[in-house]
Design a protein around this motif. Structure first.
Motif, PDB file in Angstrom:
ATOM      1  N   GLN A   1      -9.082  -2.249   9.479  1.00  0.00           N
ATOM      2  CA  GLN A   1      -8.488  -2.807   7.982  1.00  0.00           C
ATOM      3  C   GLN A   1      -8.158  -4.422   8.243  1.00  0.00           C
ATOM      4  O   GLN A   1      -8.659  -4.921   7.207  1.00  0.00           O
ATOM      5  CB  GLN A   1      -6.824  -2.020   7.660  1.00  0.00           C
ATOM      6  CG  GLN A   1      -7.112  -0.898   7.644  1.00  0.00           C
ATOM      7  CD  GLN A   1      -5.863  -0.088   7.183  1.00  0.00           C
ATOM      8  OE1 GLN A   1      -4.672  -1.034   6.757  1.00  0.00           O
ATOM      9  NE2 GLN A   1      -5.494   1.323   7.307  1.00  0.00           N
TER      10      GLN A   1
ATOM     11  N   ARG B   1       6.065   7.639  13.148  1.00  0.00           N
ATOM     12  CA  ARG B   1       5.878   6.334  12.490  1.00  0.00           C
ATOM     13  C   ARG B   1       5.598   5.209  13.672  1.00  0.00           C
ATOM     14  O   ARG B   1       4.777   4.372  13.654  1.00  0.00           O
ATOM     15  CB  ARG B   1       6.469   6.174  11.377  1.00  0.00           C
ATOM     16  CG  ARG B   1       5.928   7.155  10.286  1.00  0.00           C
ATOM     17  CD  ARG B   1       7.316   7.201   9.053  1.00  0.00           C
ATOM     18  NE  ARG B   1       7.291   5.908   8.419  1.00  0.00           N
ATOM     19  CZ  ARG B   1       8.320   5.384   7.681  1.00  0.00           C
ATOM     20  NH1 ARG B   1       9.431   6.155   7.666  1.00  0.00           N
ATOM     21  NH2 ARG B   1       8.404   4.355   6.799  1.00  0.00           N
TER      22      ARG B   1
ATOM     23  N   VAL C   1      -7.316   3.231   1.631  1.00  0.00           N
ATOM     24  CA  VAL C   1      -6.605   1.847   1.585  1.00  0.00           C
ATOM     25  C   VAL C   1      -7.359   0.603   1.341  1.00  0.00           C
ATOM     26  O   VAL C   1      -6.987  -0.093   0.488  1.00  0.00           O
ATOM     27  CB  VAL C   1      -5.397   1.711   2.744  1.00  0.00           C
ATOM     28  CG1 VAL C   1      -4.125   2.560   2.685  1.00  0.00           C
ATOM     29  CG2 VAL C   1      -6.070   1.928   4.071  1.00  0.00           C
TER      30      VAL C   1
ATOM     31  N   THR D   1       0.844  -1.247   0.073  1.00  0.00           N
ATOM     32  CA  THR D   1      -0.096  -0.005   0.025  1.00  0.00           C
ATOM     33  C   THR D   1       0.823   1.341  -0.288  1.00  0.00           C
ATOM     34  O   THR D   1       0.525   2.336  -0.610  1.00  0.00           O
ATOM     35  CB  THR D   1      -0.947   0.033   0.992  1.00  0.00           C
ATOM     36  OG1 THR D   1      -0.319  -0.587   2.399  1.00  0.00           O
ATOM     37  CG2 THR D   1      -2.160  -0.873   1.065  1.00  0.00           C
TER      38      THR D   1
ATOM     39  N   GLY E   1       3.948  11.219   8.697  1.00  0.00           N
ATOM     40  CA  GLY E   1       4.110   9.530   8.908  1.00  0.00           C
ATOM     41  C   GLY E   1       2.608   9.187   9.823  1.00  0.00           C
ATOM     42  O   GLY E   1       2.585   8.285  10.527  1.00  0.00           O
TER      43      GLY E   1
ATOM     44  N   ASP F   1       9.479  10.743   4.647  1.00  0.00           N
ATOM     45  CA  ASP F   1       8.932  10.285   6.018  1.00  0.00           C
ATOM     46  C   ASP F   1      10.221   9.617   6.881  1.00  0.00           C
ATOM     47  O   ASP F   1      10.045   8.927   7.902  1.00  0.00           O
ATOM     48  CB  ASP F   1       7.672   9.761   5.984  1.00  0.00           C
ATOM     49  CG  ASP F   1       7.617   8.388   5.151  1.00  0.00           C
ATOM     50  OD1 ASP F   1       8.808   8.185   4.356  1.00  0.00           O
ATOM     51  OD2 ASP F   1       6.737   7.583   4.959  1.00  0.00           O
TER      52      ASP F   1
HETATM   53  P1  AMP Z   1       5.198   1.992   4.173  1.00  0.00           P
HETATM   54  O1  AMP Z   1       5.688   2.206   3.020  1.00  0.00           O
HETATM   55  O2  AMP Z   1       4.321   0.685   4.238  1.00  0.00           O
HETATM   56  O3  AMP Z   1       6.018   2.675   5.333  1.00  0.00           O
HETATM   57  O4  AMP Z   1       4.026   3.231   4.305  1.00  0.00           O
HETATM   58  C1  AMP Z   1       4.450   4.718   4.044  1.00  0.00           C
HETATM   59  C2  AMP Z   1       3.034   5.612   4.453  1.00  0.00           C
HETATM   60  O5  AMP Z   1       1.780   5.391   3.590  1.00  0.00           O
HETATM   61  C3  AMP Z   1       2.439   5.326   5.830  1.00  0.00           C
HETATM   62  O6  AMP Z   1       3.336   5.861   6.704  1.00  0.00           O
HETATM   63  C4  AMP Z   1       0.944   5.834   5.567  1.00  0.00           C
HETATM   64  O7  AMP Z   1       1.058   7.094   5.566  1.00  0.00           O
HETATM   65  C5  AMP Z   1       0.634   5.281   4.443  1.00  0.00           C
HETATM   66  N1  AMP Z   1       0.118   3.816   4.481  1.00  0.00           N
HETATM   67  C6  AMP Z   1       0.588   2.776   3.844  1.00  0.00           C
HETATM   68  N2  AMP Z   1      -0.113   1.650   3.953  1.00  0.00           N
HETATM   69  C7  AMP Z   1      -1.092   2.139   4.807  1.00  0.00           C
HETATM   70  C8  AMP Z   1      -2.378   1.548   5.460  1.00  0.00           C
HETATM   71  N3  AMP Z   1      -2.378   0.231   5.250  1.00  0.00           N
HETATM   72  N4  AMP Z   1      -3.123   2.261   6.028  1.00  0.00           N
HETATM   73  C9  AMP Z   1      -2.999   3.479   6.243  1.00  0.00           C
HETATM   74  N5  AMP Z   1      -1.929   4.241   5.426  1.00  0.00           N
HETATM   75  C10 AMP Z   1      -0.898   3.689   5.051  1.00  0.00           C
END
Ligand code: AMP
Length: 213
Positions: free
Chosen positions: A92, A171, A64, A31, A56, A162
């Motif tokens: 989720q 985060r 999502v 995602t 973050g 981030d």
């Molecule tokens: P990641 O690459 O998985 O660390 O995701 C980067 C950012 O994308 C997160 O800090 C959130 O802002 C957003 N994000 C990714 N997956 C989700 C999810 N399942 N629910 C909500 N926000 C998400």
């Protein structure tokens, strides 16, 4: 086989998810990658989520959940997939269960990569990627040959917005508050497998393969 990868930011779940997906011929659905792509392409969705991601924070569930629903529907049932970065909270996880039940599919395992907070901060502050081909680098373990440029194409290296330390700390807080309950959810369903994420990447990979057998 359908798998979920859980773990704090910087636990290596993205890297391992790509490697395991390749080894097991599974689709890889991240995602975070889907949302970053939308931000990069300045789509309507990208504009909605850009600020939230920079801070973050989690983007709204309905966004999502709909993204994941579309992706899962587009994959043939026989192939199987790895969800990387989803689910991130209990609503989720419950929606995913509902989706699976509805499609008469099942989640086989949830893999949790365990990494301490201090290791997360250390890893993310040294994480860079190529602005063009997206190859990843980590200081000091895997540095480019020439400071600040990609070994493969000579393009400049960038950091994720981030990955700045104060955002990383946020985060981590979000992970503890929102995502830790998802670990409990899958432990209760007896499909949670815990993996020691601070070992060398090859050993983490082997442990994951053993855990999903
Ligand atoms: P990641 O690459 O998985 O660390 O995701 C980067 C950012 O994308 C997160 O800090 C959130 O802002 C957003 N994000 C990714 N997956 C989700 C999810 N399942 N629910 C909500 N926000 C998400």
């Amino acid at each position: 086989m359908n798998l979920v990868f859980l773990g704090p930011p910087g636990s290596g779940k993205g890297t391992q998810a790509i490697r395991v997906a390749k080894a097991m011929s599974l689709a890889h659905i991240s995602t975070g990658d889907l949302l970053r792509e939308a931000v990069k392409n300045k789509t309507e969705l990208g504009k909605k989520v850009e600020d939230i991601m920079k801070k973050g924070q989690l983007v709204p569930d309905e966004i999502v959940i709909s993204l994941i629903g579309q992706k899962i529907s587009a994959i043939e049932k026989a192939k199987g997939f790895i969800l990387d970065g989803f689910p991130r909270n209990l609503p989720q996880a419950e929606s995913l269960k509902f989706m699976f039940d509805h499609k008469k599919m099942k989640l086989d395992k949830a893999l949790l990569l365990q990494v301490s907070d201090s290791e997360v901060v250390k890893r993310l502050s040294g994480r860079w990627h190529c602005s063009k081909c997206n190859s990843g680098y980590n200081y000091p373990r895997n540095m480019p040959k020439h400071e600040g440029v990609c070994d493969k194409d000579g393009e400049p290296l960038l950091r994720r917005a981030d990955d700045e330390e104060s955002v990383v700390r946020n985060r981590l807080e979000v992970y503890k508050r929102e995502t830790s309950p998802v670990e409990k959810f899958y432990r209760k369903e007896s499909i949670l497998k815990e993996i020691e994420g601070e070992q060398i990447p090859d050993k983490v990979f082997q442990d994951i393969l053993t855990a999903v057998k």
